[in-house]
Motif scaffolding. Structure first.
Motif: not given
Length: 671
Positions: A54-80
């Motif tokens: 899932l992270k591979q498929t939605y790599a751009m989404l995970f990176k984007f959400l990490g930036n806008v939510t404050g989770y950063g590069s350590s954003i996890t699936f549970d965070n999403l």
């Protein structure tokens, strides 16, 4: 009371009918919060690979959400997943940041929130989309529905008389919908409802109609295999296989221990074993009279009473094909994948029993279990082929430690009790029947008066066609997770069953196996499979069982396709002590042989009277009534049938027919 009104202008007042505290994990109304180790293990088996993909498929989404939510590069699936709570804020007209509605051309022009909802929903559905998963999540509430409906149909539903309401969560509805097989793979909206209506038609038959209320729309739904207005019995028969009707069963299926002393527990305890210490005293006082000193637990031959043999109504054991031409590491995969839960529950029962016995002596059982598992792991390495590879493959596909699978395969070397019969009709046609009794002293379920291990093994029972070069080489009965067989027939060649021998001799050879390896000896379960693979005739089978070196002794009961081909080979681990054949038994019993777990010159234990009741019932049956119906009637008679009876098997050697039926006895003695 006015100060308690929820709305001063309302003329009605809501009140709770059933409510749990947040800490109470109700398996009926909130199954998604109930701790079920087997479910957790099954669900998490592929979670890591699923999340990585899932992270591979939605790599751009995970990176984007990490930036806008404050989770950063350590954003996890549970965070999403937690971000799906944004939907609640929107429902309350709360303003959202622009990134929530950002459109993604890379993902079919969906918005960020749509993608979050899509991933969250897919993960939620994943909790139920396998049979074993929705069985453990929704089986208990389905069982409650079906039981209540059955009570209505049978006239046993007293309170409430008209309606039962369940107030629950969306996870509860999903669990039930998947268990009913009416799921639509969509999220459950607020105020969604499942309705079951029970009608009595003009012919006096009961029918079921199901509705799903979604977004204020009333939708009529039907169960696969059934019309929208479905006869109750048809619906019941379709869905009962996925229902759990008793909380004890739910705990067992989840790999938990349930002590009938007030509270369920999730770890082994001496409290469970204490029930075994007292039940004999309880049983001994029940319903005995001078005419029937053993009460309702005494012998009872059913010959001459209503015929019980009816394959259409009996609980049949399923069939599988296993190809001996396939790689031994994978030839059992299709079997094991269907029985992972049941195998795990059986291992847990064995472990809980052992812990309970040890705990009685105020000893910590964990280190002892660790040592035992270490021994099993070493023993597995010494196992002969192809059984070593087969067990290794089973452990891999099931996700179990190899030592746990290996100990399942050692049970019969240590403890079992059975009855086997070979009999011929007046025309010399030979039949072979056996009751497999297994599980006594492995935890007593005081709620349904059954041995827990016996119950476990009933769920693991399978019939197997062993295929060689595209043809059936032989047929056998065993348990999923076992690579040996307990009963077998080689069409037109011979049949065999094994009964454990209480005086089987020294356990030194079995201990020696763990130290030095097989040294040419065979386990009894594997001896049966070996003879089926290599022998072709009754005489060859007798010769094999008379000479094969064993770890422990046993009784090998053999039948053949010709008149008088029926015999019992009594073995110690290193020699043959007796061979009894049909034509050398007493004059009154020269048409059958019967073996329990005692030598020809022994008397049954007082607590285990099966030899005399079995022979008495066979003599009452008579040679003219030998056949599948007659043998099944004897095998269903107490005390040949008892609390530890897992199944009855019947074989016609000449025609290569094998039938196996699950057996239970309510008014039986303990063993």
């Amino acid at each position: 009371m006015e100060d308690q009104l929820w709305n001063q202008g309302a003329t009605w007042q809501p009140f709770p009918i059933h409510a749990d505290s947040p800490e109470e994990k109700d398996p009926l109304l909130k199954p998604t919060s109930f701790d079920c180790p087997i479910y957790d293990k099954l669900f998490t088996n592929d979670t890591e690979s699923y999340v990585n993909k899932l992270k591979q498929t939605y790599a751009m989404l995970f990176k984007f959400l990490g930036n806008v939510t404050g989770y950063g590069s350590s954003i996890t699936f549970d965070n999403l997943l937690t971000l799906s709570s944004i939907n609640r804020e929107i429902a309350q007209n709360m303003t959202q940041p622009a990134w929530v509605s950002k459109v993604w051309p890379e993902y079919d022009f969906k918005t960020t929130l749509q993608l979050i909802n899509e991933i969250s929903n897919e993960n939620r559905v994943r909790e139920f989309n396998l049979r074993k998963l929705y069985y453990l999540r929704g089986g208990y509430i389905l069982g409650d529905w079906l039981k209540r409906a059955k009570d209505v149909v049978s006239g046993n539903q007293k309170e409430p008389s008209k309606m039962v309401l369940y107030s629950a969560h969306e996870g509860t509805l999903l669990s039930l919908m998947y268990a009913l097989q009416i799921n639509d793979n969509q999220p459950i909206p607020y105020a969604a409802t499942i309705v079951m209506e029970i009608w009595k038609n003009d012919d006096g038959e009961y029918e079921i109609e199901l509705f799903y209320i979604r977004n204020q729309n009333l939708i009529s739904v039907s169960i696969p295999g059934c019309e929208k207005i479905c006869p109750f019995q048809k619906l019941y028969n379709l869905r009962k296989k996925d229902a759990i009707f008793d909380e004890h069963v739910l705990y067992r299926e989840c790999g938990l221990t349930y002590c009938d002393l007030g509270l369920p527990i999730n770890k082994p305890s001496s409290a469970c074993i204490n029930e075994i210490n007292i039940f004999v005293l309880i049983f001994s006082s029940l319903e005995n009279t001078p005419q029937n000193p053993e009460g309702k637990f005494g012998w009872e031959c059913l010959v001459g009473q209503q015929q019980l043999y009816n394959p259409s109504t009996l609980e049949q054991v399923p069939w599988f094909n296993v190809s001996l031409d396939e790689d031994p590491t994978t030839r059992w995969n299709h079997v094991v994948t269907q029985y992972v839960n049941e195998m795990n529950a059986t291992i847990n029962t064995f472990k809980s029993t052992l812990f309970g016995y040890i705990s009685v002596f105020k000893i910590d059982p964990a280190p002892i279990w660790a040592v035992l598992m270490s021994i099993m792991k070493e023993g597995y390495q010494k196992l002969q082929e192809p059984y070593k590879s087969e067990l290794g493959g089973m452990a891999k596909i099931a996700g179990f430690p190899i030592e746990e699978v290996f100990i399942l395969n050692l049970f019969y070397e240590i403890s079992a009790a059975c009855t086997s019969i070979v009999a011929q009709d007046p025309n010399g046609h030979v039949y072979h029947g056996r009751n497999l009794d297994f599980g006594m002293y492995f935890m007593w379920n005081a709620a349904d008066h059954q041995w827990l291990l016996t119950d476990n093994l009933r769920t693991l029972n399978i019939n197997v066609n062993f295929i060689k070069d595209g043809k059936i080489l032989f047929k056998g009965v065993t348990f999923a997770g076992h690579s040996g067989i307990l009963t077998g027939v080689k069409p037109g060649g011979f049949s065999v069953s094994i009964d454990e021998r209480d005086n089987g001799g020294s356990f030194k050879p079995l201990i020696d196996f763990f130290i030095n390896g097989p040294k040419g000896r065979d386990q009894v379960l594997y001896a049966l499979r070996d003879v089926m693979s290599n022998a072709n005739t009754f005489d060859e089978a007798i010769e094999y069982f008379s000479t094969v070196p064993l770890y422990v002794g046993g009784y090998f009961i053999v039948g053949g396709p010709s008149p008088n081909q029926g015999a019992i080979v009594t073995r110690s681990f290193n020699e043959t002590l007796m061979v009894q054949a049909i034509n050398n038994i007493t004059a009154t019993e020269n048409w059958y042989v019967l073996q329990t777990n005692y030598d020809w010159n022994q008397i049954d234990d007082y607590m285990d009277q099966r030899t005399i009741p079995g022979r008495t019932c066979m003599n009452k049956l008579g040679q003219k009534n030998v056949g599948f119906p007659g043998l099944f009637q004897v095998l269903s008679s107490k005390s040949t049938l008892n609390k530890a009876t897992v199944h009855s098997s019947i074989m016609d050697i000449q025609n290569g027919i094998l039938e196996t039926y699950i057996q239970r006895c309510q008014d039986c003695w303990i063993n």
